[in-house]
Write an enzyme that holds these catalytic residues in place. Sequence first.
Site, short mmCIF file in Angstrom:
data_model
loop_
_atom_site.label_atom_id
_atom_site.label_comp_id
_atom_site.label_asym_id
_atom_site.label_seq_id
_atom_site.Cartn_x
_atom_site.Cartn_y
_atom_site.Cartn_z
N ASP A 70 -16.73 -11.69 39.27
CA ASP A 70 -16.76 -13.11 39.61
C ASP A 70 -17.99 -13.47 40.44
O ASP A 70 -18.75 -12.61 40.86
CB ASP A 70 -15.49 -13.51 40.36
N ASP A 139 -1.77 -12.33 47.38
CA ASP A 139 -0.81 -13.05 46.54
C ASP A 139 -0.74 -12.46 45.14
O ASP A 139 -0.24 -13.08 44.21
CB ASP A 139 -1.15 -14.54 46.47
N HIS A 141 -3.21 -11.63 43.08
CA HIS A 141 -4.19 -12.03 42.06
C HIS A 141 -5.25 -10.95 41.85
O HIS A 141 -5.50 -10.12 42.71
CB HIS A 141 -4.84 -13.37 42.42
N GLU A 146 -5.98 -16.85 40.23
CA GLU A 146 -5.00 -17.22 41.23
C GLU A 146 -3.60 -17.32 40.62
O GLU A 146 -3.44 -17.36 39.40
CB GLU A 146 -5.39 -18.57 41.86
#
Length: 263
Positions: A70, A139, A141, A146
């Site tokens: 990313d 979380d 991801h 996300e």
Amino acid sequence: MRLVIHQNHEKASLWAAAHIANKIKTYDQSKPFVLGLPTGSSPLVIYKEFINMVKKGELSFKNVRTFNMDEYIGIPSDHPQSYRTFMMENLFKHVDIDHKHIHLLDGLAKDLQKECENYEKAIVDEGGIELFLGGMGTDGHIAFNEPGSSLTSRTRIKSLTEETKSANSRFFDGDIKKVPGTALTVGVGTVMDAREVVIIVTGRNKARALKACVEDGINHMWTLSCLQMHPKAILVCDDAATEELKVGTVNYFKDIEKDNINN
């Protein structure tokens, strides 16, 4: 899915580095080894170990092609917190990789959608990713996929959650307002296409997500849970990250992987 559990982050990272290095060294040298890479704090010990191996002559990146996961949108590539800068400072400029074989997303591309499409095409043109190394968010991801991301998603533009921006603010002087709100990221489907996936998961703050991804069902609210469907996925963890797993789950994986821990 394999769960390889070590005592702490350093031991987990060194095992992951040795595993990946062995894959590179034993790969068919008539074709390039295509390696997917992450940024952040999770892989730093792994990258340091890669550098040490190269300096000792135990590993070479001459036959390696890389694709990073990313990049932030809206900051220049030479920005101190761009992922291009991160990779150059923490790995690429210290190993013997040909820089024309490094692939990174451009968060300042004029046509961001085209940039994403070209990235997917470049992966295909290189023969696909042999091994994707990654980390996991608190979380659950992977990359910037996300919670709620499609499990068949490809490289695309993604808005970042407040939780992710808060976690990354430590790299921006602790100021969440300085963290870009969008990024380019490979998709869950992009990662799943890799022939092998290795994820480093350490620390108590990852325990809740690890439990959801390992013991619960596949769920787009915990995107890393997709690896339950991958034919060759390894989660390399430390004891702290497993604290919310069932005792039986931990004991099972420690038993079946006991011969691999010290190898």
